[in-house]
Motif scaffolding. Structure first.
Motif, PDB file in Angstrom:
ATOM      1  N   THR A  15    -101.800 -56.210  13.313  1.00  0.00           N
ATOM      2  CA  THR A  15    -102.587 -56.761  12.142  1.00  0.00           C
ATOM      3  C   THR A  15    -102.416 -57.994  11.106  1.00  0.00           C
ATOM      4  OG1 THR A  15    -103.103 -54.753  10.904  1.00  0.00           O
ATOM      5  CG2 THR A  15    -104.126 -54.563  13.066  1.00  0.00           C
ATOM      6  N   VAL A  16    -103.615 -58.310  11.064  1.00  0.00           N
ATOM      7  CA  VAL A  16    -103.207 -59.848   9.584  1.00  0.00           C
ATOM      8  C   VAL A  16    -102.337 -58.507   8.508  1.00  0.00           C
ATOM      9  CG1 VAL A  16    -104.157 -60.854   8.040  1.00  0.00           C
ATOM     10  CG2 VAL A  16    -104.927 -60.884  10.259  1.00  0.00           C
ATOM     11  N   LEU A  17    -102.978 -57.203   8.191  1.00  0.00           N
ATOM     12  CA  LEU A  17    -102.923 -56.512   7.289  1.00  0.00           C
ATOM     13  C   LEU A  17    -100.972 -56.577   7.252  1.00  0.00           C
ATOM     14  CD1 LEU A  17    -105.429 -54.051   5.903  1.00  0.00           C
ATOM     15  CD2 LEU A  17    -104.716 -56.338   4.678  1.00  0.00           C
ATOM     16  N   GLU A  18    -101.253 -55.730   9.109  1.00  0.00           N
ATOM     17  CA  GLU A  18     -99.454 -55.483   9.260  1.00  0.00           C
ATOM     18  C   GLU A  18     -98.476 -56.415   9.425  1.00  0.00           C
ATOM     19  OE1 GLU A  18    -100.260 -51.922  12.802  1.00  0.00           O
ATOM     20  OE2 GLU A  18    -100.643 -54.346  12.957  1.00  0.00           O
ATOM     21  N   ALA A  19     -99.113 -57.620   9.392  1.00  0.00           N
ATOM     22  CA  ALA A  19     -97.987 -59.108   9.498  1.00  0.00           C
ATOM     23  C   ALA A  19     -97.404 -59.275   7.702  1.00  0.00           C
ATOM     24  CB  ALA A  19     -98.846 -60.528   9.889  1.00  0.00           C
ATOM     25  N   ALA A  20     -98.525 -58.747   7.416  1.00  0.00           N
ATOM     26  CA  ALA A  20     -98.468 -58.787   6.123  1.00  0.00           C
ATOM     27  C   ALA A  20     -97.348 -58.135   5.453  1.00  0.00           C
ATOM     28  CB  ALA A  20     -99.812 -58.907   5.115  1.00  0.00           C
ATOM     29  N   ASP A  21     -97.289 -57.101   5.738  1.00  0.00           N
ATOM     30  CA  ASP A  21     -96.533 -55.944   5.235  1.00  0.00           C
ATOM     31  C   ASP A  21     -95.174 -55.900   5.457  1.00  0.00           C
ATOM     32  OD1 ASP A  21     -98.399 -54.612   3.972  1.00  0.00           O
ATOM     33  OD2 ASP A  21     -98.561 -52.770   5.342  1.00  0.00           O
ATOM     34  N   LEU A  22     -94.729 -56.512   7.037  1.00  0.00           N
ATOM     35  CA  LEU A  22     -93.697 -57.161   8.022  1.00  0.00           C
ATOM     36  C   LEU A  22     -93.310 -58.299   7.042  1.00  0.00           C
ATOM     37  CD1 LEU A  22     -91.707 -57.049   9.798  1.00  0.00           C
ATOM     38  CD2 LEU A  22     -93.782 -58.176  11.247  1.00  0.00           C
TER      39      LEU A  22
END
Length: 126
Positions: A15-22
């Motif tokens: 997800t976008v949030l997961e990608a930002a965290d990554l």
């Protein structure tokens, strides 16, 4: 070496949030910033590659330079284009040269210029 296609498939499911965290985790682990990498990328192309891109203009301003003696028609057209009220549109037309629209694409700028010229105005694109 890791199976790159498998890695791409896994990353595509984030997800976008997961990608930002990554992104944040990788920045911390490797001690780099994604913004710095993006800013450095155009410089790697060299001056020869950057110069033609700078010359091609992508954003235009439609400037009303005069009402051509047809103030009422031009005011009506300005109102239709900008959604301004009567008083604001009249002030824009009477205060020419003034920008009607700024930072728009070439096609839209040409369309607006044509509309205003058909109403009697004199217009230029910058």
């Amino acid at each position: 070496m890791a199976d790159l296609q498998s890695l791409v498939d896994q990353l595509s499911t984030l997800t976008v949030l997961e990608a930002a965290d990554l992104s944040k985790m990788l920045e911390e682990k490797w001690g780099v910033s994604a913004a710095a990498a993006v800013a450095a990328a155009p410089a790697a192309g060299g001056a020869g590659a950057a110069a033609p891109a700078a010359e091609e203009k992508t954003e235009f301003d439609v400037i009303l330079t005069g009402d051509g003696g047809k103030k009422i028609n031009v005011i009506k057209e300005v109102r239709a284009i900008t959604n301004l009220g009567l008083t604001e549109a009249k002030a824009l037309v009477e205060g020419a040269p003034k920008a009607v629209k700024e930072g728009i694409g070439k096609d839209e700028a040409e369309k607006i210029k044509k509309q205003l010229e058909e109403a009697g105005a004199t217009v230029e694109l910058k």
